[in-house]
Design an enzyme around this catalytic site. Structure first.
Site, mmCIF file in Angstrom:
data_model
loop_
_atom_site.group_PDB
_atom_site.id
_atom_site.type_symbol
_atom_site.label_atom_id
_atom_site.label_comp_id
_atom_site.label_asym_id
_atom_site.label_seq_id
_atom_site.Cartn_x
_atom_site.Cartn_y
_atom_site.Cartn_z
ATOM 1 N NE ARG A 102 -4.276 0.564 1.726
ATOM 2 C CZ ARG A 102 -5.270 0.807 2.603
ATOM 3 N NH1 ARG A 102 -4.786 1.379 3.522
ATOM 4 N NH2 ARG A 102 -5.762 -0.241 1.542
ATOM 5 C CG HIS A 129 -8.516 -0.139 -2.593
ATOM 6 N ND1 HIS A 129 -8.162 -1.210 -2.423
ATOM 7 C CD2 HIS A 129 -8.967 -0.111 -2.028
ATOM 8 C CE1 HIS A 129 -7.866 -1.440 -1.843
ATOM 9 N NE2 HIS A 129 -8.921 -0.548 -1.385
ATOM 10 C CD GLN A 132 -12.938 -1.917 -0.505
ATOM 11 O OE1 GLN A 132 -12.603 -1.405 0.125
ATOM 12 N NE2 GLN A 132 -13.851 -2.813 -0.333
ATOM 13 C CG ASP A 217 -13.352 6.241 -1.634
ATOM 14 O OD1 ASP A 217 -13.007 6.448 -0.452
ATOM 15 O OD2 ASP A 217 -12.470 5.761 -2.635
ATOM 16 C CB CYS A 257 -14.012 0.877 -0.399
ATOM 17 S SG CYS A 257 -13.432 2.665 -0.337
ATOM 18 N NE ARG A 285 -10.561 -5.693 0.961
ATOM 19 C CZ ARG A 285 -9.458 -4.577 1.330
ATOM 20 N NH1 ARG A 285 -10.349 -3.153 1.810
ATOM 21 N NH2 ARG A 285 -8.269 -4.220 0.961
HETATM 22 N N1 NVA Z 1 -10.280 6.781 -2.159
HETATM 23 C C1 NVA Z 1 -9.403 5.925 -0.345
HETATM 24 C C2 NVA Z 1 -9.546 4.582 -0.450
HETATM 25 C C3 NVA Z 1 -9.271 4.033 1.042
HETATM 26 C C4 NVA Z 1 -9.358 2.164 0.811
HETATM 27 C C5 NVA Z 1 -8.107 6.338 -0.423
HETATM 28 O O1 NVA Z 1 -7.236 6.428 -1.683
HETATM 29 O O2 NVA Z 1 -7.663 6.792 0.770
HETATM 30 N N1 CP Z 2 -11.688 -0.741 2.240
HETATM 31 C C1 CP Z 2 -9.877 -0.190 2.490
HETATM 32 O O1 CP Z 2 -9.457 -0.566 1.961
HETATM 33 O O2 CP Z 2 -10.096 0.166 4.064
HETATM 34 P P1 CP Z 2 -8.216 0.246 4.508
HETATM 35 O O3 CP Z 2 -8.412 1.375 4.002
HETATM 36 O O4 CP Z 2 -8.996 0.207 6.675
HETATM 37 O O5 CP Z 2 -7.836 -0.734 4.538
#
Ligand code: NVA
Ligand code: CP
Length: 298
Positions: A102, A129, A132, A217, A257, A285
């Site tokens: 990540r 992502h 997800q 989101d 998500c 998940r």
């Molecule tokens: N669009 C959000 C998704 C988090 C799971 C981010 O990148 O923070």
């Molecule tokens: N939806 C998702 O990826 O959640 P987290 O940021 O908590 O991992």
């Protein structure tokens, strides 16, 4: 060897198989069956951003399959102090069976894939992502059946999640209506590549007409916190609330998500209401990624 960096790294057939296998794994897990298929396997998990669902689901998933997950925060490993990406990829890849990342830069994930000799999993980048979407597609299937031929509305930011929904639209053969404010549209390269399955709207109401699923989101993703105020203004007409849900089919589902900001991108009444599938979506998940790990590693 396969990687999972974007959803469409895998064929539609393989993606559907992973989802079906996830549904079986979920039943087996709930009935107490033990599955040790990944005994002695190690997954390295590199995080330079926060996570609840992704971290817990992969760590619990590896444990449930008899393997081990190693949490590597960027604050603790040498990568965070400037060790070369290529060097980190070669070294970590020589010690573990798969690597999950990540990170802010999607390119860093590609660099790992080119240099670490093990499968790489994208656990969220600035671009996409994919993990997800495995859970989202599994959740839709469990609750509503096949998503093929259905229409989904993406409301809000044309961000990493939106991009992955565009890839899903092609892979699972549904239509995606995207409504974003003017300056927050998805990457033009994605609009071009997935044009056959995607329609762009400037208002949320039109995008939601008679759809089967509404997804949103946060308005400011991780790393965009200082744009929060500006974005709140730009996105004010893009909240998923009861009035917007009325434009969709009466049995339409709602997904997010998570983490969510109630009162911003979604109203309390929708996220905590009867059409919301968010808790099952989050739980899935775990099951979807166990199926992914088995696909990549066994
Ligand atoms: N669009 C959000 C998704 C988090 C799971 C981010 O990148 O923070
Ligand atoms: N939806 C998702 O990826 O959640 P987290 O940021 O908590 O991992």
């Amino acid at each position: 060897m396969k990687h999972f960096i974007n959803l469409d790294d895998l064929s539609s057939k393989d993606l559907n198989q992973i989802i079906d296998s996830a549904i079986v794994l979920k039943k087996q897990h709930k009935s107490g069956q033990i599955n040790q298929t990944l005994a002695h396997k190690t997954l390295a998990m590199i995080f330079d951003k926060s996570s609840t669902r992704t971290r817990v689901s992969f760590e619990a998933g590896m444990a449930q399959l008899g393997g081990h997950a190693l949490f590597l925060s960027n604050r603790d490993i040498q990568l965070g102090r400037g060790e070369a990406i290529v060097d980190s990829a070669i070294v970590i890849g020589s010690m573990v069976d798969a690597i999950l990342m990540r990170v802010s830069s999607h390119q860093d994930i590609n660099t790992f894939a080119q240099n670490a000799n093990v499968p790489i999993i994208n656990a969220l980048s600035d671009e996409s992502h994919p993990c997800q979407l495995l859970a989202d597609m599994m959740t839709y299937k469990e609750h509503k059946g096949d998503i093929q031929g259905k229409t989904v509305a993406w409301i809000g930011d044309g961000n990493n999640m939106c991009h992955t929904y565009m890839q899903a639209a092609q892979a699972f053969n549904f239509t995606l209506n995207i409504a974003t404010p003017e300056n927050y549209q998805p990457y033009p390269s994605f609009m071009e590549k997935y044009a056959s399955h995607v329609r762009l709207f400037t208002d949320a109401q039109s995008a939601c007409q008679a759809v089967d699923l509404i997804v949103t989101d946060v308005w400011a993703s991780m790393g965009q916190e200082d744009e929060q105020k500006k974005r709140a203004l730009a996105f004010k007409d893009f909240q998923v609330n009861d009035a917007l849900m009325l434009h969709a089919k009466s049995d339409a589902a709602f997904m997010h998500c998570l983490p969510a900001h109630r009162g911003e991108e979604v109203s309390v009444s929708v996220i905590d209401g009867k059409q919301s599938l968010v808790w099952n979506e989050a739980e899935n998940r775990l099951h979807a990624q166990k199926a992914l790990l088995l696909y990549l590693l066994s």
